[in-house]
Write a protein that holds these residues in place. Structure first.
Motif, PDB file in Angstrom:
ATOM      1  N   GLU A 113     -24.864  -6.792  66.700  1.00 28.55           N
ATOM      2  CA  GLU A 113     -23.950  -5.955  66.109  1.00 28.55           C
ATOM      3  C   GLU A 113     -23.916  -6.266  64.719  1.00 28.55           C
ATOM      4  OE1 GLU A 113     -20.035  -7.173  64.605  1.00 28.55           O
ATOM      5  OE2 GLU A 113     -21.531  -8.697  63.937  1.00 28.55           O
ATOM      6  N   THR A 133     -21.755  -6.408  61.822  1.00 29.46           N
ATOM      7  CA  THR A 133     -20.697  -7.023  60.975  1.00 29.46           C
ATOM      8  C   THR A 133     -21.163  -8.380  60.533  1.00 29.46           C
ATOM      9  OG1 THR A 133     -19.128  -5.608  62.237  1.00 29.46           O
ATOM     10  CG2 THR A 133     -18.249  -7.421  60.731  1.00 29.46           C
ATOM     11  N   ARG A 183     -28.546  -5.542  73.073  1.00 23.23           N
ATOM     12  CA  ARG A 183     -27.478  -6.326  73.665  1.00 23.23           C
ATOM     13  C   ARG A 183     -28.311  -6.088  75.178  1.00 23.23           C
ATOM     14  NH1 ARG A 183     -21.412  -4.619  71.860  1.00 23.23           N
ATOM     15  NH2 ARG A 183     -21.825  -4.779  69.629  1.00 23.23           N
ATOM     16  N   GLY A 206     -24.918   5.510  78.599  1.00 22.15           N
ATOM     17  CA  GLY A 206     -24.020   5.014  77.635  1.00 22.15           C
ATOM     18  C   GLY A 206     -24.036   3.542  77.231  1.00 22.15           C
ATOM     19  N   TYR A 253     -26.872   0.889  76.538  1.00 21.28           N
ATOM     20  CA  TYR A 253     -28.212   0.605  76.368  1.00 21.28           C
ATOM     21  C   TYR A 253     -28.349  -0.847  75.884  1.00 21.28           C
ATOM     22  CZ  TYR A 253     -28.296   5.449  77.023  1.00 21.28           C
ATOM     23  OH  TYR A 253     -28.012   6.833  77.472  1.00 21.28           O
ATOM     24  N   GLN A 288     -26.033   2.117  65.867  1.00 21.41           N
ATOM     25  CA  GLN A 288     -24.424   2.297  65.216  1.00 21.41           C
ATOM     26  C   GLN A 288     -24.600   2.832  63.976  1.00 21.41           C
ATOM     27  OE1 GLN A 288     -22.778  -1.727  65.410  1.00 21.41           O
ATOM     28  NE2 GLN A 288     -22.000  -1.698  67.627  1.00 21.41           N
ATOM     29  N   GLU A 338     -17.793  -0.745  56.692  1.00 22.91           N
ATOM     30  CA  GLU A 338     -17.130  -2.155  56.676  1.00 22.91           C
ATOM     31  C   GLU A 338     -16.399  -2.114  55.149  1.00 22.91           C
ATOM     32  OE1 GLU A 338     -17.034  -3.784  59.224  1.00 22.91           O
ATOM     33  OE2 GLU A 338     -19.259  -3.546  60.166  1.00 22.91           O
ATOM     34  N   ARG A 377     -10.413  -5.895  72.416  1.00 24.64           N
ATOM     35  CA  ARG A 377     -11.914  -5.770  72.044  1.00 24.64           C
ATOM     36  C   ARG A 377     -12.630  -7.035  72.334  1.00 24.64           C
ATOM     37  NH1 ARG A 377     -14.273  -2.786  70.534  1.00 24.64           N
ATOM     38  NH2 ARG A 377     -15.074  -3.080  68.500  1.00 24.64           N
ATOM     39  N   TYR A 430     -13.695 -11.773  66.879  1.00 22.84           N
ATOM     40  CA  TYR A 430     -13.678 -12.302  65.349  1.00 22.84           C
ATOM     41  C   TYR A 430     -12.280 -11.352  64.778  1.00 22.84           C
ATOM     42  CZ  TYR A 430     -17.064  -8.416  64.519  1.00 22.84           C
ATOM     43  OH  TYR A 430     -17.876  -7.158  64.676  1.00 22.84           O
ATOM     44  N   TYR A 431     -11.643 -10.451  65.658  1.00 20.79           N
ATOM     45  CA  TYR A 431     -10.611  -9.638  65.213  1.00 20.79           C
ATOM     46  C   TYR A 431      -9.271 -10.504  64.842  1.00 20.79           C
ATOM     47  CZ  TYR A 431     -13.986  -5.823  66.111  1.00 20.79           C
ATOM     48  OH  TYR A 431     -14.744  -5.056  66.139  1.00 20.79           O
ATOM     49  N   ALA A 438     -16.024   4.128  74.984  1.00 25.99           N
ATOM     50  CA  ALA A 438     -15.451   4.244  73.283  1.00 25.99           C
ATOM     51  C   ALA A 438     -16.742   4.646  72.609  1.00 25.99           C
ATOM     52  CB  ALA A 438     -15.076   2.873  73.034  1.00 25.99           C
ATOM     53  N   LEU A 439     -16.288   5.757  71.609  1.00 30.71           N
ATOM     54  CA  LEU A 439     -17.392   6.316  70.862  1.00 30.71           C
ATOM     55  C   LEU A 439     -17.451   5.524  69.599  1.00 30.71           C
ATOM     56  CD1 LEU A 439     -16.020  10.195  71.257  1.00 30.71           C
ATOM     57  CD2 LEU A 439     -18.101   8.845  72.255  1.00 30.71           C
ATOM     58  N   SER A 473     -15.364   2.030  67.365  1.00 29.24           N
ATOM     59  CA  SER A 473     -14.463   0.896  67.571  1.00 29.24           C
ATOM     60  C   SER A 473     -14.384   0.003  66.569  1.00 29.24           C
ATOM     61  CB  SER A 473     -14.450   0.319  68.824  1.00 29.24           C
ATOM     62  OG  SER A 473     -15.687   0.128  69.407  1.00 29.24           O
ATOM     63  N   GLY A 507     -13.266  -2.752  59.465  1.00 24.61           N
ATOM     64  CA  GLY A 507     -14.224  -1.762  59.662  1.00 24.61           C
ATOM     65  C   GLY A 507     -14.225  -1.256  61.095  1.00 24.61           C
ATOM     66  N   GLY A 521     -20.965   4.702  68.073  1.00 27.32           N
ATOM     67  CA  GLY A 521     -22.129   4.451  68.839  1.00 27.32           C
ATOM     68  C   GLY A 521     -22.949   5.921  68.666  1.00 27.32           C
TER      69      GLY A 521
HETATM   70  P1  HAM Z   1     -18.488  -2.582  69.563  1.00 30.32           P
HETATM   71  O1  HAM Z   1     -17.202  -2.135  70.276  1.00 30.32           O
HETATM   72  O2  HAM Z   1     -19.175  -3.674  70.284  1.00 30.32           O
HETATM   73  O3  HAM Z   1     -18.174  -3.319  68.138  1.00 30.32           O
HETATM   74  O4  HAM Z   1     -19.463  -1.556  69.397  1.00 30.32           O
HETATM   75  C1  HAM Z   1     -18.963  -0.408  68.649  1.00 30.32           C
HETATM   76  C2  HAM Z   1     -19.584   1.083  69.093  1.00 30.32           C
HETATM   77  O5  HAM Z   1     -21.027   0.795  69.583  1.00 30.32           O
HETATM   78  C3  HAM Z   1     -18.821   1.390  70.657  1.00 30.32           C
HETATM   79  O6  HAM Z   1     -17.772   1.681  70.489  1.00 30.32           O
HETATM   80  C4  HAM Z   1     -20.058   2.034  71.121  1.00 30.32           C
HETATM   81  O7  HAM Z   1     -19.712   3.393  70.778  1.00 30.32           O
HETATM   82  C5  HAM Z   1     -21.081   1.469  70.610  1.00 30.32           C
HETATM   83  N1  HAM Z   1     -21.919   0.547  71.681  1.00 30.32           N
HETATM   84  C6  HAM Z   1     -21.748  -0.772  71.988  1.00 30.32           C
HETATM   85  N2  HAM Z   1     -22.493  -1.072  72.848  1.00 30.32           N
HETATM   86  C7  HAM Z   1     -23.167  -0.151  73.121  1.00 30.32           C
HETATM   87  C8  HAM Z   1     -24.448  -0.012  74.194  1.00 30.32           C
HETATM   88  N3  HAM Z   1     -24.806  -1.175  74.888  1.00 30.32           N
HETATM   89  N4  HAM Z   1     -25.252   1.137  74.272  1.00 30.32           N
HETATM   90  C9  HAM Z   1     -24.468   2.156  73.564  1.00 30.32           C
HETATM   91  N5  HAM Z   1     -23.632   2.226  72.513  1.00 30.32           N
HETATM   92  C10 HAM Z   1     -23.105   0.974  72.588  1.00 30.32           C
HETATM   93  C11 HAM Z   1     -18.973  -3.602  67.126  1.00 30.32           C
HETATM   94  O8  HAM Z   1     -20.088  -3.874  67.422  1.00 30.32           O
HETATM   95  C12 HAM Z   1     -18.286  -4.148  66.044  1.00 30.32           C
HETATM   96  N6  HAM Z   1     -19.319  -4.783  64.943  1.00 30.32           N
HETATM   97  C13 HAM Z   1     -17.545  -2.948  65.166  1.00 30.32           C
HETATM   98  C14 HAM Z   1     -17.023  -3.353  63.958  1.00 30.32           C
HETATM   99  C15 HAM Z   1     -17.487  -3.015  62.641  1.00 30.32           C
HETATM  100  N7  HAM Z   1     -15.850  -3.777  63.825  1.00 30.32           N
HETATM  101  C16 HAM Z   1     -15.505  -4.132  62.596  1.00 30.32           C
HETATM  102  N8  HAM Z   1     -16.734  -3.704  61.714  1.00 30.32           N
END
Ligand code: HAM
Length: 418
Positions: free
Chosen positions: A84, A86, A115, A122, A124, A129, A133, A260, A264-265, A283-284, A286, A306, A310
């Motif tokens: 990610e 952040t 990851r 959906g 991967y 992303q 922020e 979530r 860290y939230y 989730a589209l 988050s 922030g 996706g």
């Molecule tokens: P996250 O919920 O882990 O948050 O990922 C954010 C978005 O990335 C998800 O809502 C989804 O749309 C997309 N996503 C996550 N994992 C996958 C995957 N394996 N394949 C496809 N799409 C994926 C974060 O990453 C935090 N850093 C968000 C954030 C920013 N919070 C504060 N600032």
């Protein structure tokens, strides 16, 4: 050694083909335009970070404990592919002195994340992303601003049937006491929970609330709610975020089980889903507030909020909703030489490129086959070139929609194509 099987892509990753890219570009341009319209500036951080930085996201976060791509130790550093953005954006913010600038600093980033997740639709192992922020802002107005930005972006790509889920998960002041209450509630039920939730009960009890396994569902309804257990400051913040969203006419649903997957939230957390789907993996976009992350990384304590959208999921949904983006032909002009005229054909192409995009069909095949291919490519003009034409530095320019054809001197071609 020759292999019997052709080598395919690694599991859980996917190619983005030229035919898919117009949708991707549309989603990305909408992201840039929306972020810019809210005063956010772009930042690019490395795909690799020190593993230690990523670990500060939280040891119990799946993205760290189970899904992190770590490298074998190289030199003195342990490295990992970012799961990610952040953690890296916060690092870059301090390391490059952006914290000396205006508060908050509004940043956005578009790029791939990695990851080791169970691959499915959906979900991967390399995905893209759009991150937003706002670092250095404690006001609930920034929480509401990032929610509004996420919604604007999704609306800009014509995804309007959305469900926004919202919750507050408190902070380091009120959450510990709440977690004790939650554990006390779940302990007598431990044997009825599924294996992973039994482990979560002591290690990361908040995650009990977002478990999707059927056998764990009946116990959630009576579990104590964090929003009933917030300290005064968190309760005030939570109320203010809701007031701000109401004032912006942004509809949301309070989901007391939204916690979530990243550790860290603090306070506000939110997720956007397509209105018809349910379940976390859909989730589209988050995100939420992460006031403790800077300090966890070893920097001065700094409030921030922030989200990330996706792009894979958003473009899949755009395609499924029949969103069409005009596809322009790969090249507007196709130069079709007869026989071995590569040098002359390349020169004609060079001349025409001052006016249009041009490709050359160098394949040694019949004119009929070349014309069929020109139709497939969708070229607007074809330039036919025979040996005789080349010796006189002329060509035959054919307008593919009208079928009209005329002889034109090479130097005149750009004017004719303009
Ligand atoms: P996250 O919920 O882990 O948050 O990922 C954010 C978005 O990335 C998800 O809502 C989804 O749309 C997309 N996503 C996550 N994992 C996958 C995957 N394996 N394949 C496809 N799409 C994926 C974060 O990453 C935090 N850093 C968000 C954030 C920013 N919070 C504060 N600032």
């Amino acid at each position: 050694m020759p292999r019997t099987e052709p080598i395919k892509a690694a599991r859980g990753v996917h190619d983005i083909l030229p035919a898919d890219l117009p949708l991707w570009r549309a989603a990305e341009s909408a992201a840039r335009e929306t972020a810019t319209s809210f005063g956010y500036e772009e930042i690019v951080t490395p795909l690799i970070e020190q593993a230690e930085l990523i670990e500060r996201i939280g040891e119990d976060t799946d993205a760290v404990s189970k899904e992190l791509y770590r490298f074998e130790r190289r030199g003195s550093q342990n490295l990992a592919l970012r799961p990610e953005a952040t953690a890296g954006v916060v690092r870059a913010y301090f390391e490059n002195g952006l914290n000396q600038g205006p508060k908050p600093t509004r940043l956005y980033l578009i790029g791939p994340m990695f990851r080791y997740d169970k691959p499915q639709q959906g979900r991967y192992r390399q995905f893209f992303q759009f991150n937003v922020e706002a670092i250095g802002g404690a006001s609930p107005a920034f929480d509401a601003e990032t929610v509004e930005l996420a919604q604007r972006w999704l609306n800009a790509v014509e995804l309007t049937e959305l469900r926004l889920e919202l919750n507050s998960i408190g902070d380091e002041k009120c959450r510990p006491a709440y977690l004790e209450k939650l554990k006390a509630y779940y302990r007598p039920l431990k044997s009825k929970l599924h294996g992973e939730c039994q482990l979560r009960l002591e290690r990361n009890p908040l995650r009990l609330l977002d478990c999707k396994v059927p056998q764990c569902q009946p116990f959630k309804a009576k579990a104590p709610r964090i929003t009933d257990n917030l300290c005064d400051e968190c309760a005030e913040h939570w109320a203010a975020v809701q007031r701000l969203l109401d004032a912006a006419s942004i509809e949301y649903r309070h989901n007391p089980y939204l916690v979530r997957g990243l550790d860290y939230y603090t306070r506000t957390v939110f997720e956007f889903y397509p209105a018809r789907a349910s379940g976390q993996q859909d989730a589209l976009a988050s995100g939420g507030r992460y006031d403790g992350l800077a300090e966890a990384e070893g920097w001065p304590s700094t409030p921030a909020v922030g989200f990330a959208g996706g792009l894979d999921r958003v473009t899949e949904l755009m395609a499924a909703s029949g969103r069409e983006v005009p596809v322009s032909p790969a090249a507007e002009v196709l130069v079709v030489p007869e026989g071995e005229l590569a040098i002359a054909a390349a020169e004609v192409a060079r001349i025409c490129r001052t006016a249009r995009s041009v490709a050359v069909d160098y394949e040694p095949r019949s004119l009929a086959a070349k014309m069929r291919s020109a139709n497939k490519v969708g070229a607007k003009w074809v330039i036919l070139l025979s040996e005789d034409d080349a010796s006189r530095r002329v060509a035959r320019l054919r307008d593919m929609s009208s079928g009209e054809q005329s002889e034109v001197a090479w130097q005149e071609l750009p004017t004719q194509l303009a």
